[in-house]
Design a protein around this motif. Structure first.
Motif, short mmCIF file in Angstrom:
data_model
loop_
_atom_site.label_atom_id
_atom_site.label_comp_id
_atom_site.label_asym_id
_atom_site.label_seq_id
_atom_site.Cartn_x
_atom_site.Cartn_y
_atom_site.Cartn_z
N ALA A 66 0.87 -1.32 0.12
CA ALA A 66 -0.02 -0.08 -0.03
C ALA A 66 0.93 1.12 0.05
O ALA A 66 0.38 2.51 -0.80
CB ALA A 66 -0.89 -0.13 1.14
N ALA A 67 1.81 1.26 0.71
CA ALA A 67 2.77 2.28 0.81
C ALA A 67 3.69 2.70 -0.46
O ALA A 67 3.60 3.48 -1.06
CB ALA A 67 3.88 2.26 2.01
N ILE A 68 3.92 1.47 -1.02
CA ILE A 68 4.65 1.56 -2.56
C ILE A 68 3.68 2.29 -3.40
O ILE A 68 4.17 3.19 -4.56
CB ILE A 68 5.20 0.23 -2.99
CG1 ILE A 68 6.13 -0.26 -2.14
CG2 ILE A 68 5.55 0.28 -4.34
CD1 ILE A 68 6.67 -1.48 -2.43
N GLN A 69 2.40 1.88 -3.33
CA GLN A 69 1.45 2.37 -4.26
C GLN A 69 1.25 4.15 -4.11
O GLN A 69 0.80 4.86 -5.08
CB GLN A 69 0.30 1.75 -4.08
CG GLN A 69 0.21 0.18 -4.70
CD GLN A 69 -1.24 -0.32 -4.16
OE1 GLN A 69 -2.11 0.13 -3.23
NE2 GLN A 69 -1.41 -1.48 -4.91
N ILE A 110 -2.14 3.44 5.40
CA ILE A 110 -1.42 4.07 4.85
C ILE A 110 -1.78 5.67 4.23
O ILE A 110 -1.12 6.59 4.55
CB ILE A 110 -0.67 3.44 3.69
CG1 ILE A 110 0.09 2.25 4.00
CG2 ILE A 110 0.38 4.26 2.86
CD1 ILE A 110 1.14 2.38 4.96
N ASP A 111 -3.00 5.68 3.92
CA ASP A 111 -3.49 6.82 3.56
C ASP A 111 -3.55 7.95 4.65
O ASP A 111 -3.08 9.00 4.49
CB ASP A 111 -4.92 6.67 2.96
CG ASP A 111 -4.83 6.09 1.18
OD1 ASP A 111 -3.84 6.23 0.73
OD2 ASP A 111 -5.95 5.75 0.93
N TYR A 112 -3.98 7.14 5.75
CA TYR A 112 -4.12 8.04 7.04
C TYR A 112 -2.82 8.52 7.52
O TYR A 112 -2.39 9.75 7.76
CB TYR A 112 -4.72 7.10 8.08
CG TYR A 112 -4.92 7.71 9.54
CD1 TYR A 112 -5.77 8.62 9.96
CD2 TYR A 112 -3.68 7.60 10.50
CE1 TYR A 112 -5.87 9.06 11.00
CE2 TYR A 112 -3.60 8.28 11.68
CZ TYR A 112 -4.79 8.87 12.00
OH TYR A 112 -4.69 9.38 13.18
N ILE A 113 -1.86 7.81 7.46
CA ILE A 113 -0.32 8.11 7.84
C ILE A 113 0.07 9.48 6.90
O ILE A 113 0.90 10.10 7.49
CB ILE A 113 0.50 6.99 7.80
CG1 ILE A 113 0.23 5.95 8.87
CG2 ILE A 113 2.07 7.26 7.91
CD1 ILE A 113 0.94 4.54 8.90
N ALA A 135 4.02 5.83 -3.84
CA ALA A 135 5.13 6.28 -4.13
C ALA A 135 5.97 6.66 -2.94
O ALA A 135 6.96 7.35 -2.82
CB ALA A 135 5.11 7.44 -4.93
N SER A 136 5.65 5.79 -1.80
CA SER A 136 6.80 5.87 -0.65
C SER A 136 7.89 4.98 -0.96
O SER A 136 7.52 3.79 -1.10
CB SER A 136 5.74 5.71 0.67
OG SER A 136 6.58 5.68 1.90
N ASN A 137 8.79 5.27 -0.24
CA ASN A 137 10.19 4.51 0.02
C ASN A 137 9.99 3.83 1.41
O ASN A 137 10.46 4.38 2.35
CB ASN A 137 11.52 5.37 -0.15
CG ASN A 137 12.80 4.58 -0.06
OD1 ASN A 137 12.56 3.21 -0.45
ND2 ASN A 137 13.81 5.13 0.16
N VAL A 138 9.62 2.64 1.36
CA VAL A 138 9.68 1.86 2.70
C VAL A 138 10.42 0.66 2.87
O VAL A 138 10.67 0.03 1.73
CB VAL A 138 7.93 1.47 2.77
CG1 VAL A 138 7.04 2.57 2.86
CG2 VAL A 138 7.62 0.42 1.63
N LYS A 139 10.59 0.16 3.78
CA LYS A 139 11.44 -0.98 3.96
C LYS A 139 10.92 -1.65 5.22
O LYS A 139 10.46 -1.29 6.27
CB LYS A 139 12.88 -0.39 4.15
CG LYS A 139 13.88 -1.64 4.69
CD LYS A 139 15.17 -1.11 4.85
CE LYS A 139 16.17 -2.36 5.06
NZ LYS A 139 17.68 -1.92 5.24
N ILE A 140 10.62 -3.23 4.96
CA ILE A 140 10.23 -4.04 6.02
C ILE A 140 11.49 -4.31 6.78
O ILE A 140 12.42 -4.70 6.38
CB ILE A 140 9.64 -5.02 5.46
CG1 ILE A 140 8.22 -4.97 4.82
CG2 ILE A 140 9.19 -6.31 6.73
CD1 ILE A 140 7.56 -6.09 4.18
#
Length: 302
Positions: free
Chosen positions: A28-31, A289-292, A33-38
């Motif tokens: 959801a974060a990648i959608q 993710i939208d909320y964040i 365009a966020s650069n995220v890492k688990i």
């Protein structure tokens, strides 16, 4: 706005449901365009000294993210990240309260929200029993059957249905020094409950869980699930429950009281979302993710 984030899970726990939740959030974060890492919490070491407060990782120096989402209950790591100025969802305090059912019920009672009648068992350092008079007073207030519930536990595995005084005394002895509560059993909700997932000020998805063979409706305990359309009263109660512990999002479990009146059973600050998706087709990760993003971008009405 380019946003970076960590999604933290616990890899010491068995099964795939913990990494699964993290992967849903990552997608959801990648959608967005966020650069995220688990990352596993075991990859992050909280370092403290007189002159330094930091987080150690394999990559040093490591750039800190704009936000962190916890699918775990590592309260100390969450607090360390907050001390470093990172936006943490849910907050360490919300995780702490949610993880401890005693603290949760105290918050709900303070907010004057409906919960089962509850007695907190006194803290002990041995398997000492309640004084006979106190035990009888608890039985008088709650009656049988009665619920004994450990303060810490998941998936309904630390919840016990007690039918008489002898069984109650034995269960208290079995729990020894563990913190737990005694609760009135809500017979009208035998084998059924409602899970409402709250994000911000909205209920974004809900399901009804039922079991034909167990007083608990948890899917892990063998229950079934189906999509559910919550009433306005149920939605309002779930939102108020989430707010009472200071959470940004949570899975709120409601019991069905007399005349279908909702009663709060538990609040989970890091509720898994796959079962909810399977029942409703709604991806809660997208709402989280939208909320964040709205919170980070300064929209306080997220």
């Amino acid at each position: 706005m380019h946003v970076t984030g960590w999604i933290i899970y616990n890899d010491s726990l068995p099964g795939k449901k913990f990494i699964d939740f993290a992967q849903w959030l990552e997608k959801a974060a990648i959608q967005r365009a966020s650069n995220v890492k688990i990352m596993s919490n075991s990859e992050l070491l909280s370092f403290l000294s007189q002159s330094e407060l930091s987080v150690l990782t394999e990559e040093q120096p490591s750039a800190l993210p704009d936000f962190v989402v916890f699918t775990d209950k590592d309260i100390y790591l969450a607090k360390q990240l907050e001390l470093l100025g990172i936006s943490v969802f849910n907050s360490s305090e919300a995780i702490r309260i949610s993880d401890d059912k005693i603290l949760t019920y105290q918050q709900l009672a303070t907010a004057k929200l409906p919960i089962p009648k509850t007695i907190i068992y006194p803290k002990t350092f041995t398997s000492q029993q309640l004084k006979p008079g106190a035990l009888q007073a608890a039985i008088h207030r709650l009656g049988f059957p009665m619920i004994v519930k450990e303060a810490f536990g998941s998936f309904g595995e630390q919840v016990y249905l007690i039918h008489n005084k002898a069984d109650l005394i034995q269960q208290i002895k079995n729990l020894a020094t563990k913190p737990f509560v005694l609760q009135r059993f809500i017979s009208t909700s035998y084998g059924k409950d409602l899970r409402l997932h709250v994000v911000g000020n909205k209920v974004v998805a809900a399901m009804k869980r039922q079991s034909a063979h167990d007083f608990r409706a948890n899917i892990t305990a063998g229950g079934t699930m189906e999509a559910y359309e919550p009433s306005e009263e149920e939605q309002k109660l779930a939102i108020l429950a989430t707010q009472s512990i200071g959470a940004d999002f949570a899975g709120v479990d409601l019991l069905v009281g007399e005349n279908d009146s909702p009663i709060i059973c538990e609040i989970n600050s890091n509720a898994h979302i796959r079962n909810l998706f399977d029942a409703t087709g709604i991806n809660v990760a997208t709402f989280i993710i939208d909320y964040i993003f709205k919170k980070i971008e300064g929209n306080t009405n997220a």
